[in-house]
Structure formats: C-alpha cells, structure tokens
Motif scaffolding. Structure first.
Motif, PDB file in Angstrom:
ATOM      1  N   TYR A   1       0.835  -1.208   0.000  1.00 35.19           N
ATOM      2  CA  TYR A   1       0.000   0.000   0.000  1.00 35.19           C
ATOM      3  C   TYR A   1       0.867   1.254   0.000  1.00 35.19           C
ATOM      4  O   TYR A   1       0.596   2.227  -0.721  1.00 35.19           O
ATOM      5  N   SER A   2       1.953   1.219   0.787  1.00 29.67           N
ATOM      6  CA  SER A   2       2.811   2.406   0.861  1.00 29.67           C
ATOM      7  C   SER A   2       3.477   2.678  -0.487  1.00 29.67           C
ATOM      8  O   SER A   2       3.652   3.841  -0.875  1.00 29.67           O
ATOM      9  N   LEU A   3       3.831   1.620  -1.209  1.00 24.83           N
ATOM     10  CA  LEU A   3       4.443   1.795  -2.529  1.00 24.83           C
ATOM     11  C   LEU A   3       3.438   2.362  -3.529  1.00 24.83           C
ATOM     12  O   LEU A   3       3.780   3.230  -4.336  1.00 24.83           O
ATOM     13  N   VAL A   4       2.209   1.864  -3.489  1.00 22.46           N
ATOM     14  CA  VAL A   4       1.156   2.375  -4.387  1.00 22.46           C
ATOM     15  C   VAL A   4       0.974   3.871  -4.189  1.00 22.46           C
ATOM     16  O   VAL A   4       0.919   4.648  -5.159  1.00 22.46           O
ATOM     17  N   HIS A   5       0.896   4.302  -2.940  1.00 24.57           N
ATOM     18  CA  HIS A   5       0.696   5.729  -2.656  1.00 24.57           C
ATOM     19  C   HIS A   5       1.958   6.536  -2.939  1.00 24.57           C
ATOM     20  O   HIS A   5       1.883   7.665  -3.444  1.00 24.57           O
ATOM     21  N   ASP A   6       3.124   5.995  -2.632  1.00 24.81           N
ATOM     22  CA  ASP A   6       4.376   6.707  -2.911  1.00 24.81           C
ATOM     23  C   ASP A   6       4.552   6.975  -4.404  1.00 24.81           C
ATOM     24  O   ASP A   6       5.140   7.986  -4.790  1.00 24.81           O
ATOM     25  N   ASP A   7       4.069   6.073  -5.233  1.00 17.28           N
ATOM     26  CA  ASP A   7       4.265   6.198  -6.680  1.00 17.28           C
ATOM     27  C   ASP A   7       3.327   7.212  -7.333  1.00 17.28           C
ATOM     28  O   ASP A   7       3.524   7.579  -8.492  1.00 17.28           O
ATOM     29  N   LEU A   8       2.319   7.670  -6.608  1.00 20.38           N
ATOM     30  CA  LEU A   8       1.327   8.579  -7.187  1.00 20.38           C
ATOM     31  C   LEU A   8       1.958   9.911  -7.615  1.00 20.38           C
ATOM     32  O   LEU A   8       2.968  10.341  -7.043  1.00 20.38           O
ATOM     33  N   PRO A   9       1.360  10.586  -8.602  1.00 15.77           N
ATOM     34  CA  PRO A   9       1.898  11.882  -9.058  1.00 15.77           C
ATOM     35  C   PRO A   9       2.059  12.912  -7.944  1.00 15.77           C
ATOM     36  O   PRO A   9       2.982  13.719  -7.980  1.00 15.77           O
ATOM     37  N   ALA A  10       1.187  12.875  -6.942  1.00 17.06           N
ATOM     38  CA  ALA A  10       1.287  13.838  -5.840  1.00 17.06           C
ATOM     39  C   ALA A  10       2.452  13.546  -4.911  1.00 17.06           C
ATOM     40  O   ALA A  10       2.847  14.402  -4.108  1.00 17.06           O
ATOM     41  N   MET A  11       3.029  12.345  -5.027  1.00 20.50           N
ATOM     42  CA  MET A  11       4.143  11.966  -4.162  1.00 20.50           C
ATOM     43  C   MET A  11       5.421  11.864  -4.995  1.00 20.50           C
ATOM     44  O   MET A  11       5.993  12.864  -5.375  1.00 20.50           O
ATOM     45  N   ASP A  12       5.856  10.629  -5.322  1.00 20.84           N
ATOM     46  CA  ASP A  12       7.111  10.460  -6.052  1.00 20.84           C
ATOM     47  C   ASP A  12       6.943  10.456  -7.569  1.00 20.84           C
ATOM     48  O   ASP A  12       7.919  10.542  -8.304  1.00 20.84           O
ATOM     49  N   ASN A  13       5.701  10.290  -8.038  1.00 24.49           N
ATOM     50  CA  ASN A  13       5.381  10.362  -9.472  1.00 24.49           C
ATOM     51  C   ASN A  13       6.225   9.385 -10.286  1.00 24.49           C
ATOM     52  O   ASN A  13       6.941   9.766 -11.216  1.00 24.49           O
ATOM     53  N   ASP A  14       6.120   8.095  -9.927  1.00 21.68           N
ATOM     54  CA  ASP A  14       6.872   7.059 -10.638  1.00 21.68           C
ATOM     55  C   ASP A  14       5.970   6.283 -11.584  1.00 21.68           C
ATOM     56  O   ASP A  14       4.799   6.022 -11.280  1.00 21.68           O
ATOM     57  N   ASP A  15       6.534   5.905 -12.727  1.00 22.17           N
ATOM     58  CA  ASP A  15       5.796   5.120 -13.719  1.00 22.17           C
ATOM     59  C   ASP A  15       6.080   3.629 -13.620  1.00 22.17           C
ATOM     60  O   ASP A  15       5.313   2.814 -14.142  1.00 22.17           O
ATOM     61  N   LEU A  16       7.203   3.256 -12.973  1.00 24.00           N
ATOM     62  CA  LEU A  16       7.616   1.861 -12.888  1.00 24.00           C
ATOM     63  C   LEU A  16       7.770   1.427 -11.439  1.00 24.00           C
ATOM     64  O   LEU A  16       8.265   2.175 -10.594  1.00 24.00           O
ATOM     65  N   ARG A  17       7.371   0.207 -11.186  1.00 19.26           N
ATOM     66  CA  ARG A  17       7.594  -0.410  -9.882  1.00 19.26           C
ATOM     67  C   ARG A  17       7.833  -1.897 -10.133  1.00 19.26           C
ATOM     68  O   ARG A  17       7.013  -2.572 -10.714  1.00 19.26           O
ATOM     69  N   ARG A  18       8.982  -2.402  -9.680  1.00 18.59           N
ATOM     70  CA  ARG A  18       9.351  -3.795  -9.901  1.00 18.59           C
ATOM     71  C   ARG A  18       9.322  -4.146 -11.387  1.00 18.59           C
ATOM     72  O   ARG A  18       8.932  -5.233 -11.785  1.00 18.59           O
ATOM     73  N   GLY A  19       9.706  -3.174 -12.216  1.00 20.16           N
ATOM     74  CA  GLY A  19       9.805  -3.391 -13.651  1.00 20.16           C
ATOM     75  C   GLY A  19       8.481  -3.384 -14.389  1.00 20.16           C
ATOM     76  O   GLY A  19       8.444  -3.668 -15.590  1.00 20.16           O
ATOM     77  N   LYS A  20       7.399  -3.047 -13.710  1.00 17.65           N
ATOM     78  CA  LYS A  20       6.077  -3.026 -14.325  1.00 17.65           C
ATOM     79  C   LYS A  20       5.426  -1.665 -14.094  1.00 17.65           C
ATOM     80  O   LYS A  20       5.847  -0.912 -13.217  1.00 17.65           O
ATOM     81  N   PRO A  21       4.388  -1.336 -14.888  1.00 18.77           N
ATOM     82  CA  PRO A  21       3.704  -0.056 -14.660  1.00 18.77           C
ATOM     83  C   PRO A  21       3.186   0.034 -13.225  1.00 18.77           C
ATOM     84  O   PRO A  21       2.687  -0.946 -12.668  1.00 18.77           O
ATOM     85  N   THR A  22       3.333   1.204 -12.636  1.00 23.33           N
ATOM     86  CA  THR A  22       2.809   1.404 -11.292  1.00 23.33           C
ATOM     87  C   THR A  22       1.286   1.295 -11.303  1.00 23.33           C
ATOM     88  O   THR A  22       0.646   1.349 -12.354  1.00 23.33           O
ATOM     89  N   CYS A  23       0.702   1.150 -10.118  1.00 26.55           N
ATOM     90  CA  CYS A  23      -0.741   0.889 -10.032  1.00 26.55           C
ATOM     91  C   CYS A  23      -1.567   1.976 -10.712  1.00 26.55           C
ATOM     92  O   CYS A  23      -2.518   1.687 -11.433  1.00 26.55           O
ATOM     93  N   HIS A  24      -1.180   3.240 -10.513  1.00 31.26           N
ATOM     94  CA  HIS A  24      -1.982   4.310 -11.110  1.00 31.26           C
ATOM     95  C   HIS A  24      -1.815   4.391 -12.617  1.00 31.26           C
ATOM     96  O   HIS A  24      -2.667   4.937 -13.307  1.00 31.26           O
TER      97      HIS A  24
END
Length: 304
Positions: free
Chosen positions: A84-107
């Motif tokens: 859950y923390s990774l999903v929220h961290d990856d959001l545009p309002a936070m770290d704004n990441d497109d990749l997580r573990r080599g795959k598209p982030t949840c958002h």
C-alpha cells in the motif's frame, strides 16, 4: 540474486511462495462490482518483489516455533502494508513514478483514483487479518500485533517519515535543518520501524522472553538503517534494469540523503558498520539466526 547466499536464496524463494499463496487466499478475485478494486489490490501485491519484510516475519516466527499458518497471516499483513505504501508513494502527488518492480505502477495500470483506493484497501485489510482469531488464539497477542503495526506504519512511523521526507524536498528551511542525526531519525520512521515490526512479529506471536526480543530489536534497528543507506547508494550507483524503477531521482530532486551528507565512501563504510553490528546482536540465538545473518550480508551487498 547478487550478494545472496544459496541458503538465503532457497529460503527466500520458499517463503515467498508461501506468502504469495496466503495473499491469494486473503485477496481473492471477486465477481461483485468492486472487482476492479480487488484487481488493483492484487496487482499491487502479486507483482513480485523480494518480500523481505514477510521473510523476516516468517524467519523469526520459526525461531520461536510459531504455527506456520499464524506466521503466514502476519507476514501477508506486513506485505499488504508495504505494498500500500508503494502504491501511494508512486502517485503523481508523491514520487510520481511510472515503474515499480519493472512493471507499470498501479496508477498507470489502472488510474489514480483506483490506486488510492487500492492502497486504502490494502491498509485496512492488513489490520483485519491481524485482528482475526485465525492469526492467533490469544486475543492479547493479536491486540499487540495490531498496536505494534499501527505504530510502525502510522504518523510516528512510516507515514510520518514520508511526511518529513516530502517536506525536506519542498521546504528549504526543513532541508537546511537535516543533518545526519535528523536524516537517521527520518529513515528510522520511514523504513526502520516497519523492518523492526517485521523482525519482532515472530517474537510476539511466539511470546518470546524480553532478552531475546531486545536482541531482535537491536538487530532490526541496525538492519533498517543499513537498508536505507544502501538504498541511497543504489539511487546513485544502481541501474534501472536491476532496480526495476527509476534511479537518480533523489539527486535530481536535491534530496538530502546519507550519500549527499557523507559522500559515497563514508556512506559505504557506515552501511558496512551497521551490517556488522546487526550480526553481533544475534549472538544469543546461535545457529538459529543464520538466515538473519545472511539477510544482513545481502542487504549490504544488494543491487536492487
């Protein structure tokens, strides 16, 4: 996996499979209208990762002869909180990441609103799992687990550490006040307390004596800080292929890290010292803690 002993590799593979099976059970596919939410929750937990935190739960639980089903439920709850923390961290309002573990982030795979709700769903489901009688027959043990996890993940733990990190990135006055002691406290909150909970959960489930709990707590403290320093090093020296996510973002954002404060060589030396200290704390356990010793060596040498 670079830096990992064969014994640790085998144990991690075995325990990861058990955690994945438990997550499948606790996050089933549903046919109801909310199926998209469950799909996003499953996507965010079932897409790989080292599962280090649940591994620590399961390994310490074995040291205190905890029933495997109880340990797996606690391990799955920890992984839900972490994901859950990774999903929220990856959001545009936070770290704004497109990749997580080599795959598209949840958002990216779903959408921002669904990602927020998926994180919320994982957070609350974790506490439901811990509070359920299937996790332990003793209500006092279940209550202690819930309390400890809430403190580790909440405003004085992971969430609070994330807030300090975010403020330091956006507020020059806060950033200017971050010395080694302040950044150590921030990362103890953001990363260390969840690692500490993961190490202590097995002891709580097994009703371990105070002396052994203190030894595990000290091990977890040093392991968590070592983990974060290596994370900072990898953001500078790692590769996107190995990390499965964007690297160099801390430096580009002007974040204060152990590397920016200490430099590469001193940061490496500090990580090595912490790994050595972590291992020393395990003396009361003799060979029972060999896998935890291997974890400390792996955290120091990891490339992802």
């Amino acid at each position: 996996m670079p830096g990992m002993s064969e014994a640790l590799k085998a144990a991690l593979t075995d325990k990861s499979a058990g955690v994945a099976e438990m997550l499948q059970h606790l996050l089933p596919e549903v046919a109801e209208t909310e199926s998209r939410l469950f799909d996003a929750m499953r996507y965010s937990t079932m897409n790989g990762g080292k599962r280090l935190r649940p591994f620590l739960v399961l390994t310490t639980a074995e040291m205190f002869h905890v029933a495997p089903s109880s340990a797996l439920r606690a391990a799955a709850a920890v992984e839900m909180i972490h994901c859950y923390s990774l999903v929220h961290d990856d959001l545009p309002a936070m770290d704004n990441d497109d990749l997580r573990r080599g795959k598209p982030t949840c958002h990216k795979q779903f959408d921002e609103a669904t990602a927020i709700l998926a994180g919320d769903g994982l957070l609350t489901r974790a506490f439901e799992v811990l509070a359920h009688p299937a996790t332990h027959s003793d209500p006092a043990v279940r209550s202690q687990l819930v309390l400890d996890l809430a403190q580790a993940a909440g405003p004085h733990g992971m969430v609070g550490g994330q807030m300090v990190d975010m403020l330091a990135e956006r507020d020059e006055a806060v950033r200017a006040g971050l010395d080694v002691a302040a950044i150590t406290r921030m990362h103890q909150m953001k990363t260390g307390r969840m690692i500490a909970f993961s190490c202590m959960a097995g002891a709580t489930l097994g009703k371990a004596p105070a002396q052994l709990r203190q030894a595990l707590q000290a091990y977890a403290h040093d392991l968590g800080l070592c983990f974060q320093i290596v994370d900072d090093l990898l953001d500078v020296e790692g590769s996107a292929d190995e990390m499965g996510k964007t690297i160099g973002k801390d430096q580009a954002a002007g974040k204060i890290t152990f590397v920016s404060l200490l430099g590469l060589e001193r940061a490496r030396d500090q990580a090595r010292l912490l790994a050595d200290q972590a291992v020393q704390h395990l003396k009361p356990f003799d060979a029972e803690a060999d896998l935890l010793r291997d974890v400390a060596a792996y955290v120091l040498d990891r490339r992802s």
